[in-house]
Enzyme design. Sequence first.
Site, PDB file in Angstrom:
ATOM      1  N   ASP A 171       0.942  -1.092  -0.026  1.00  0.00           N
ATOM      2  CA  ASP A 171       0.027  -0.185   0.003  1.00  0.00           C
ATOM      3  C   ASP A 171       1.100   1.157  -0.127  1.00  0.00           C
ATOM      4  O   ASP A 171       1.737   1.403   0.923  1.00  0.00           O
ATOM      5  CB  ASP A 171      -0.807  -0.103   1.162  1.00  0.00           C
ATOM      6  CG  ASP A 171      -1.759   1.391   1.341  1.00  0.00           C
ATOM      7  OD1 ASP A 171      -2.189   1.445   0.305  1.00  0.00           O
ATOM      8  OD2 ASP A 171      -1.709   1.896   2.519  1.00  0.00           O
ATOM      9  N   THR A 202      -2.849   5.473  -3.825  1.00  0.00           N
ATOM     10  CA  THR A 202      -1.713   6.129  -3.222  1.00  0.00           C
ATOM     11  C   THR A 202      -0.496   5.981  -4.130  1.00  0.00           C
ATOM     12  O   THR A 202       0.441   6.820  -4.078  1.00  0.00           O
ATOM     13  CB  THR A 202      -1.534   5.517  -1.815  1.00  0.00           C
ATOM     14  OG1 THR A 202      -1.581   4.019  -1.945  1.00  0.00           O
ATOM     15  CG2 THR A 202      -2.704   6.035  -0.994  1.00  0.00           C
ATOM     16  N   THR A 203      -0.298   4.703  -4.591  1.00  0.00           N
ATOM     17  CA  THR A 203       0.819   4.249  -5.303  1.00  0.00           C
ATOM     18  C   THR A 203       0.867   5.048  -6.533  1.00  0.00           C
ATOM     19  O   THR A 203       1.732   5.838  -7.152  1.00  0.00           O
ATOM     20  CB  THR A 203       1.087   2.977  -5.655  1.00  0.00           C
ATOM     21  OG1 THR A 203       1.109   2.115  -4.584  1.00  0.00           O
ATOM     22  CG2 THR A 203       2.337   2.638  -6.258  1.00  0.00           C
ATOM     23  N   ASP A 210      -8.915   0.018   2.264  1.00  0.00           N
ATOM     24  CA  ASP A 210      -8.907   0.658   1.085  1.00  0.00           C
ATOM     25  C   ASP A 210     -10.137   0.308   0.471  1.00  0.00           C
ATOM     26  O   ASP A 210     -10.811   0.926  -0.178  1.00  0.00           O
ATOM     27  CB  ASP A 210      -7.535   0.153   0.405  1.00  0.00           C
ATOM     28  CG  ASP A 210      -6.327   0.753   0.878  1.00  0.00           C
ATOM     29  OD1 ASP A 210      -6.608   1.425   1.671  1.00  0.00           O
ATOM     30  OD2 ASP A 210      -5.360   0.619  -0.088  1.00  0.00           O
TER      31      ASP A 210
END
Length: 563
Positions: free
Chosen positions: A64, A97-98, A394
């Site tokens: 994550d 997020t990545t 998530d």
Amino acid sequence: MTAMLQPQIILLKEGTDTSQGKPQLVSNINACTVVADAVRTTLGPRGMDKLIHDDKGNTTISNDGATIMKLLDIVHPAAKILVDIAKSQDSEVGDGTTTVVLLTGEFLKEAKPFVEDGVHPQNLIRSYRTACSLAINKIKELAVSIEGKSLEEKKSLLAKCAATTLSSKLIGGEKEFFASMVVNAVLAIGNDDRLNMIGIKKVPGGTMRDSFLVNGVAFKKTFSYAGFEQQPKKFKNPKILLLNVELELKSEKENAEIRLSDPSQYQSIVDAEWNIIYDKLDKSIQSGAKIILSRLAIGDLATQYFADRDIFCAGRVTEEDLQRVAAATGGTVQTSVNNIIDEVLGSCELFEERQVGNERYNIFSGCPSGQTATIVLRGGADQFIDEAERSLHDAIMIVRRALKNSTVVAGGGAIDMEISRYLRQHARTIAGKSQLFINSYAKALEVIPRQLCDNAGFDATDVLNKLRQKHALPSGEGALYGVDINTGGIADLFANFVWEPAVVKINAINAATEAASLILSVDEMVKNPQSESAQGDAAASAMGGRGRGGAAFRGRGRGMRRR
């Protein structure tokens, strides 16, 4: 000659480190690129995991982006901006997020040659912002609404979104199992925005498939006294009393002085203490409740007293669990046992204490309000269950966003390729330098499909060429084509149910553009080592306050004996 002899004007303290201009900007861009490279390989269903070992000896395995960025101890001031945008994406949307870190790194990478060639950063920023608003409008145009569908259809659509999120996580192998669980949990809490209404409890042991969803509340058996085992462990349609009261025999703590003239009077004081606790217990029983939960301790006397009257009790229940029980059962937490009326009592269809692995869990199901849900996670190692919890967080966030915004787009790099094509096309209509800048922005968006291919071991150049050709078709039929992870080719990802909420992409592109613009607008960095050393001295003197008094007090400390 006179100009050369003029004295140098010193504004900053001696030892201050300043760097400015083009080299400083390039240095900031390089730092951000290094950070983006750290999380690059975690993108997508075939992404790798990172094992992070901190100074306390804790080990975290995660892919994550936000978790990795938080755990990396980044000291470069410009690169810290990437940590902040990953956190903001995580709190706002939950996933992507990545993606947001990668996009920022790629926007800066594309801007670097222009900066080195002498282009003013403000020109780049202006073009990037234009490209960003064009991209967001295009996403809104391509998004498909799931509004107006029946509940069953909506459930299956939301499960597709959750499965897309989970496919890149450690629990991706069981994504269908967990996707439906997440959708049911989110639908259970309805319009309640409080995320803590969905509890996630972790029980080591068993397999992932042993995880289950409770439409209500489940929490671990609290600390209990001897009489606990004599209490009934299963009730149908019980009334539930929630307290924030200590049901324990306590000696009087007030700072009071009592003078006795007769020793027999002492017994009356002791009796009064016993009468206080018995009065509390009798009032609790008279309320008609069969289950009594308290945030504070329930002592051994009370436990046995309730057991004799077939009442279940649990003390030291955590605040969060007590609030969730209150929301689910329709009860209200009481701070006194006086005047308890029926309206403040909760109820549920079934209460039972069940063995889960090595732990015993109190489970309330069939709750009337139905405003809560609890996911009990099973699995092997603790790190694995922790990562599963982050993955479910998530997925829960994504399903909530999809429910509220109700528009989805194709994932797997399809939307990125389509925006890239659209921006390249738009750039040709612009005269001047910004044509080049918007083109470089469009090229940067291709990092998502390219990285998906790289992480899966496919030939990225080959797949991207196929995608460019498909998206360039005049009919527009190729707009939904992206990377097919299973075959290494391309496929219509909308038809293959690789979906994500439009808000994820909009937020990611917005945040990445803002962060890139912010880093490009910095042309000078001033670092004052004096203030750092001053802080260090202050800390040292605080630490060494006793004894010699640290480095600040040399020689004999005050109060030390002469040798």
